[in-house]
Design an enzyme around this catalytic site. Sequence first.
Site, PDB file in Angstrom:
ATOM      1  N   HIS A  48      12.337  65.142  82.005  1.00 43.13           N
ATOM      2  CA  HIS A  48      10.975  65.649  82.209  1.00 43.13           C
ATOM      3  C   HIS A  48      10.559  65.804  83.663  1.00 43.13           C
ATOM      4  O   HIS A  48       9.500  66.371  83.929  1.00 43.13           O
ATOM      5  CB  HIS A  48       9.971  64.743  81.494  1.00 43.13           C
ATOM      6  CG  HIS A  48       9.992  64.925  80.006  1.00 43.13           C
ATOM      7  ND1 HIS A  48       9.705  66.123  79.396  1.00 43.13           N
ATOM      8  CD2 HIS A  48      10.296  64.069  78.996  1.00 43.13           C
ATOM      9  CE1 HIS A  48       9.824  66.003  78.082  1.00 43.13           C
ATOM     10  NE2 HIS A  48      10.185  64.754  77.809  1.00 43.13           N
ATOM     11  N   ARG A  73      18.753  60.080  82.785  1.00 44.48           N
ATOM     12  CA  ARG A  73      18.438  60.738  81.508  1.00 44.48           C
ATOM     13  C   ARG A  73      18.646  62.245  81.666  1.00 44.48           C
ATOM     14  O   ARG A  73      17.934  62.898  82.434  1.00 44.48           O
ATOM     15  CB  ARG A  73      16.992  60.439  81.104  1.00 44.48           C
ATOM     16  CG  ARG A  73      16.607  61.138  79.817  1.00 44.48           C
ATOM     17  CD  ARG A  73      15.418  60.518  79.148  1.00 44.48           C
ATOM     18  NE  ARG A  73      14.129  60.887  79.693  1.00 44.48           N
ATOM     19  CZ  ARG A  73      12.985  60.783  79.010  1.00 44.48           C
ATOM     20  NH1 ARG A  73      12.986  60.293  77.784  1.00 44.48           N
ATOM     21  NH2 ARG A  73      11.844  61.119  79.566  1.00 44.48           N
ATOM     22  N   ASP A  87      30.503  62.769  86.672  1.00 46.00           N
ATOM     23  CA  ASP A  87      31.291  63.086  87.871  1.00 46.00           C
ATOM     24  C   ASP A  87      30.517  62.827  89.163  1.00 46.00           C
ATOM     25  O   ASP A  87      31.121  62.494  90.190  1.00 46.00           O
ATOM     26  CB  ASP A  87      31.811  64.536  87.825  1.00 46.00           C
ATOM     27  CG  ASP A  87      33.041  64.673  86.929  1.00 46.00           C
ATOM     28  OD1 ASP A  87      33.591  63.646  86.496  1.00 46.00           O
ATOM     29  OD2 ASP A  87      33.454  65.818  86.661  1.00 46.00           O
ATOM     30  N   GLU A 152      13.618  59.039  68.616  1.00 43.80           N
ATOM     31  CA  GLU A 152      12.207  59.365  68.841  1.00 43.80           C
ATOM     32  C   GLU A 152      11.664  60.367  67.835  1.00 43.80           C
ATOM     33  O   GLU A 152      10.734  61.114  68.128  1.00 43.80           O
ATOM     34  CB  GLU A 152      11.989  59.838  70.282  1.00 43.80           C
ATOM     35  CG  GLU A 152      13.044  60.799  70.793  1.00 43.80           C
ATOM     36  CD  GLU A 152      13.001  60.978  72.307  1.00 43.80           C
ATOM     37  OE1 GLU A 152      12.058  60.517  72.950  1.00 43.80           O
ATOM     38  OE2 GLU A 152      13.936  61.617  72.850  1.00 43.80           O
TER      39      GLU A 152
HETATM   40  O1  LIG Z   1       9.059  59.641  73.883  1.00 43.97           O
HETATM   41  C1  LIG Z   1       8.912  58.893  74.869  1.00 43.97           C
HETATM   42  O2  LIG Z   1       8.025  58.026  74.935  1.00 43.97           O
HETATM   43  C2  LIG Z   1       9.845  59.040  75.966  1.00 43.97           C
HETATM   44  O3  LIG Z   1      10.885  59.643  75.811  1.00 43.97           O
HETATM   45  C3  LIG Z   1       9.448  58.585  77.328  1.00 43.97           C
HETATM   46  C4  LIG Z   1       8.683  59.723  77.931  1.00 43.97           C
HETATM   47  O4  LIG Z   1       9.449  60.860  78.183  1.00 43.97           O
HETATM   48  C5  LIG Z   1       7.657  59.494  78.930  1.00 43.97           C
HETATM   49  O5  LIG Z   1       6.771  58.514  78.622  1.00 43.97           O
HETATM   50  C6  LIG Z   1       8.031  59.585  80.363  1.00 43.97           C
HETATM   51  O6  LIG Z   1       6.868  59.532  81.088  1.00 43.97           O
END
Ligand SMILES: O=C(O)C(=O)C[C@H](O)[C@@H](O)CO
Length: 266
Positions: A48, A73, A87, A152
């Site tokens: 993100h 991530r 790598d 999630e």
């Molecule tokens: O679903 C979530 O919670 C996450 O994957 C973490 C988030 O991406 C987020 O809170 C990052 O700020």
Amino acid sequence: MPVASNPLKKALAERRLQLGLWLGLPTATTAELCGGAGFDWLLVDGEHAPFDIPTIAAQLRALEASTSHAVVRPPIGETWIIKQLLDIGAQSLLVPMVESAEQARALVSATRYPPRGIRGVGAALARASSYNRVGDYLATADNEICLLVQVETLKGLANIEEIAGIEGVDGIFIGPSDLAADMGHLGNPGHPKVQEAVRSGLERIIGSRQAAGILTADETLAQSYIDLGATFVAVGTDVTLLSRATAELAARFQNKRQSSTATQGY
Ligand SMILES: O=C(O)C(=O)C[C@H](O)[C@@H](O)CO
């Protein structure tokens, strides 16, 4: 010479609590600064935050001397990007949106060299092997990879036990924000039904003999997850800390200015 050992992998296997911080600011300076704060792990958020391979590599370099272990991530759990991240020297990955045992098995395979997996062989050119100065890199790299998968969605939750049973998965992280969205509560991970699902997910991960992880900036909630038995818990983000601290400081002085303006009779 073997590859450097992975302290996070070892700590998770021994179920020692690992406290983390999320890094969303794509500068090596903030990573280096946060690397001195005392966290066990720092998450470089390539899902993100505005990172690419060179900027993630810069974060890894900035954290090299730190006692905080870098976890990266990727935006998505695909073989090509996992190969690039390994790598450049990432040893620990947190892969988002894992919903099934098949997906988890494919991720394990992407992180291991043949015959255990399908990782492409090219680390001689790469930072991971210190540019081919780690002589035993190919023989030792697999053993130090820490693969954390993120559950999630409701589908992922339904499959927790199967995902937990895949050899090569080192921990399962519940993503409260995406889970809330999948449950129809977008933007409200604190909704009682979402919290119930989060807690039961964590309990099932722990019951499946896996390390459980989560992120929350709510300190009371974070402590309750730790008390429940979560092993890798991120307790804040660099973005929120900076944004909150700067706004609070400005507000304090704005308030003082208003009261001194009043006493000066302007
Ligand atoms: O679903 C979530 O919670 C996450 O994957 C973490 C988030 O991406 C987020 O809170 C990052 O700020």
